[in-house]
Write an enzyme that holds these catalytic residues in place. Structure first.
Site, PDB file in Angstrom:
ATOM      1  N   GLY A  43       0.817  -1.220   0.000  1.00  0.00           N
ATOM      2  CA  GLY A  43       0.000   0.000   0.000  1.00  0.00           C
ATOM      3  C   GLY A  43       0.845   1.263   0.000  1.00  0.00           C
ATOM      4  O   GLY A  43       0.543   2.231  -0.707  1.00  0.00           O
ATOM      5  N   CYS A  44       1.916   1.253   0.772  1.00  0.00           N
ATOM      6  CA  CYS A  44       2.784   2.433   0.853  1.00  0.00           C
ATOM      7  C   CYS A  44       3.524   2.660  -0.458  1.00  0.00           C
ATOM      8  O   CYS A  44       3.759   3.805  -0.861  1.00  0.00           O
ATOM      9  CB  CYS A  44       3.758   2.290   2.017  1.00  0.00           C
ATOM     10  SG  CYS A  44       2.901   2.198   3.612  1.00  0.00           S
ATOM     11  N   THR A  45       3.873   1.584  -1.139  1.00  0.00           N
ATOM     12  CA  THR A  45       4.532   1.704  -2.433  1.00  0.00           C
ATOM     13  C   THR A  45       3.563   2.265  -3.471  1.00  0.00           C
ATOM     14  O   THR A  45       3.941   3.144  -4.263  1.00  0.00           O
ATOM     15  CB  THR A  45       5.100   0.339  -2.877  1.00  0.00           C
ATOM     16  OG1 THR A  45       6.062  -0.079  -1.897  1.00  0.00           O
ATOM     17  CG2 THR A  45       5.757   0.425  -4.234  1.00  0.00           C
TER      18      THR A  45
END
Length: 156
Positions: A43-45
């Protein structure tokens, strides 16, 4: 949690590559402060990639992008290099700023609850006032939504 209408609290954190930056560095500028759980996670990527792909548009509109997570300066530097991130990533290893903004707390990951960063974003006007707060953000499409909300604020 910090709310719409609140002034951005004063804070200071190291960015990557380790230079101390403070909230005062963004005074008088439109900016988004986004809190994310961890470098290199799916998700952060996605979120970093979307901000990265729209970064030129953010710059064209004079909007600064500031990402904050509890990861180390070294982790942020690796993340920036591998993902070609051009905006500021700040290391909140002691979670002080996340707690100040109210984005550190219990969250559900799979079937378990644990403490961590609750993915959140705060849109800040040139006056230092938060005019939009998002909690429990879904990473996909969020960077575009923020641009739209900055446009809406400008036309208000």
């Amino acid at each position: 949690m910090i709310s719409e209408g609140d002034t951005v609290p004063s804070f200071e954190l190291p960015d990557s590559p380790g230079t101390l930056k403070s909230s005062k560095d963004f005074a008088g500028k439109k900016h988004v402060i986004y809190f994310y759980p961890k470098d290199f996670t799916p998700g952060c990527t996605i979120q970093a990639d979307e901000f990265g792909s729209l970064y030129d548009e953010y710059r064209r509109r004079d909007i600064e992008v500031v990402g904050i997570s509890p990861d180390s300066v070294e982790s942020h530097e690796n993340f920036r290099k591998r993902k070609n991130i051009q905006y500021v990533l700040m290391a909140d290893t002691q979670r002080k700023v996340a707690k100040m903004f109210g984005v550190w707390g219990l969250k559900k990951v799979g079937d378990k609850e644990r403490e961590g960063v609750i993915r959140s974003s705060f849109l800040v006007g040139e006056d230092g006032i938060i005019f939009k707060a998002y909690t429990k953000v879904k990473p996909t499409g969020h960077a575009s939504q923020i641009l739209d909300d900055f446009d809406g604020a400008a036309s208000s």
